[in-house]
Design a protein around this motif. Structure first.
Motif, PDB file in Angstrom:
ATOM      1  N   ASN A   1      11.267  26.947   7.042  1.00  0.00           N
ATOM      2  CA  ASN A   1      12.519  26.190   7.006  1.00  0.00           C
ATOM      3  C   ASN A   1      12.698  25.513   8.357  1.00  0.00           C
TER       4      ASN A   1
ATOM      5  N   GLU B   1      10.717  23.356   3.814  1.00  0.00           N
ATOM      6  CA  GLU B   1      12.013  22.768   3.493  1.00  0.00           C
ATOM      7  C   GLU B   1      12.654  22.359   4.796  1.00  0.00           C
ATOM      8  N   SER B   2      13.200  21.149   4.830  1.00  0.00           N
ATOM      9  CA  SER B   2      13.829  20.683   6.067  1.00  0.00           C
ATOM     10  C   SER B   2      15.223  20.141   5.789  1.00  0.00           C
TER      11      SER B   2
ATOM     12  N   PHE C   1      14.488  30.205  10.321  1.00  0.00           N
ATOM     13  CA  PHE C   1      14.208  28.775  10.475  1.00  0.00           C
ATOM     14  C   PHE C   1      13.795  28.466  11.903  1.00  0.00           C
TER      15      PHE C   1
END
Length: 154
Positions: free
Chosen positions: A6, A36-37, A54
């Motif tokens: 993340n 995922e950003s 993250f």
């Protein structure tokens, strides 16, 4: 084994967004890891609690001073700091990667260094402007390493 990365970042002029996109593609294609950003700019100041580890990316935009003796003030990117601070999100951030322009000497990636002091997570690495393919490969490996180390501590 890392299955997902993340990335929470802020990009204002597109350089950081471009780098995160190249990095995400590289990680997906070469490391078989989902990415995922989230660009905090898109949240328009809203925050929420994160529930997964993250890594963060932060460009440097400063106003005034030389960053050392005469101070400085972070401008334009404070929403990322607000997001990380909110809901104790900093506890799930395993590091930050800074970007900037080397022409600014002592101020190069200074915002990321200040976040390290503020939140006590590591500065994983830095890159200039849009980065290079060498930066992408190096930083991808460092992210995986830091992610794995963080998971061991949980």
């Amino acid at each position: 084994m890392v299955n997902k990365i993340n990335i929470i970042y802020i990009s204002l002029n597109g350089n950081t967004k471009y780098f995160v996109s190249c990095l995400s593609d590289y990680i997906k294609e070469n490391m078989d890891v989902m990415v995922e950003s989230l660009n905090i700019k898109d949240l328009k100041g809203e925050t929420f609690p994160v529930d997964e580890p993250f890594v963060s990316f932060l460009p440097t935009y400063l106003n005034g001073g030389n960053g050392i003796h005469t101070g400085d003030k972070e401008v334009l990117t404070t929403r990322l700091g607000d997001f990380i601070a909110s809901n104790d999100n900093f506890k799930l951030c395993y590091g930050i990667i800074g970007s900037g322009n080397r022409n600014f000497n002592n101020q190069f990636c200074l915002s990321a260094k200040q976040y390290v002091e503020r939140f006590s997570f590591p500065l994983i690495d830095v890159f200039e402007l849009r980065g290079t393919q060498t930066d992408v490969k190096r930083i991808a490996n460092l992210i995986i390493k830091h992610h794995e180390e963080f998971l061991k501590k949980l």
